[in-house]
Design an enzyme around this catalytic site. Structure first.
Site, PDB file in Angstrom:
ATOM      1  N   CYS A  55       0.948  -1.176   0.072  1.00  0.00           N
ATOM      2  CA  CYS A  55       0.017  -0.057  -0.071  1.00  0.00           C
ATOM      3  C   CYS A  55       0.932   1.221  -0.007  1.00  0.00           C
ATOM      4  O   CYS A  55       1.796   1.194   0.716  1.00  0.00           O
ATOM      5  CB  CYS A  55      -0.849   0.270   1.098  1.00  0.00           C
ATOM      6  SG  CYS A  55      -1.855   1.690   1.438  1.00  0.00           S
ATOM      7  N   ASP A  62      -0.518  -5.823   0.102  1.00  0.00           N
ATOM      8  CA  ASP A  62      -1.787  -5.960  -0.467  1.00  0.00           C
ATOM      9  C   ASP A  62      -1.703  -7.178  -1.267  1.00  0.00           C
ATOM     10  O   ASP A  62      -0.742  -7.722  -2.043  1.00  0.00           O
ATOM     11  CB  ASP A  62      -2.157  -4.711  -1.502  1.00  0.00           C
ATOM     12  CG  ASP A  62      -2.573  -3.472  -0.852  1.00  0.00           C
ATOM     13  OD1 ASP A  62      -3.052  -3.545   0.023  1.00  0.00           O
ATOM     14  OD2 ASP A  62      -2.123  -2.480  -1.441  1.00  0.00           O
TER      15      ASP A  62
END
Length: 157
Positions: A55, A62
């Site tokens: 992120c 992520d």
């Protein structure tokens, strides 16, 4: 940043040797080899169910399931170089949209396939799964393109 594809380049750089993950997507090199069936219209699919990036705001990981479909023209991407390229995103900060579309655009620009699409099925952060789709244009007439087969979010199982 990246090598320009050379359809005559038929000796992949990474096969048969231990290769470290590139530090960033910009440093990753992709190998392209001549398409052994250059006159045929066919589809190649890469499913990447354990893709990770970071992120750009929090630095937290992520996770996504990527599906890359393409109809080759003169070259095909060598799979080990693609794995290394995709692995280079593990320490790369990027929004889901930027990462997904950027991967598709780089492959399309370098490989110059007849057609390419990428689906990025991102697992939820903050309770919201984000799915990102990009393609180079209309599907070529006569090309069989199966569904990507990734279910809408219900645990992405």
């Amino acid at each position: 940043m990246s090598d320009t594809p050379d359809p005559a380049h038929s000796a992949p750089r990474f096969l048969g040797q231990q290769t470290a993950l590139p530090a960033s997507p910009g440093e990753a090199l992709l190998d392209y080899v001549p398409n052994p069936r250059a006159g045929a219209l066919y589809l190649v699919r890469f499913a990447v169910p354990e893709f990770t990036s970071l992120c750009p705001v929090t630095g937290a990981p992520d996770f996504a399931h990527l599906v890359i479909d393409y109809a080759p023209s003169e070259t095909i991407v060598e799979s080990k170089s693609l794995k290394l390229f995709l692995g280079s995103f593990r320490n790369h900060n990027g929004f889901h949209e930027d990462v997904t579309v950027g991967i598709g655009q780089r492959l399309a620009a370098e490989m110059q396939p007849r057609w390419l699409r990428i689906g990025g099925y991102w697992y939820p952060r903050g309770g919201i799964p984000i799915d990102v789709f990009w393609q180079t244009g209309a599907v070529p007439e006569g090309l069989w393109v199966p569904e990507q087969g990734v279910a809408g979010y219900r645990g992405r199982g």
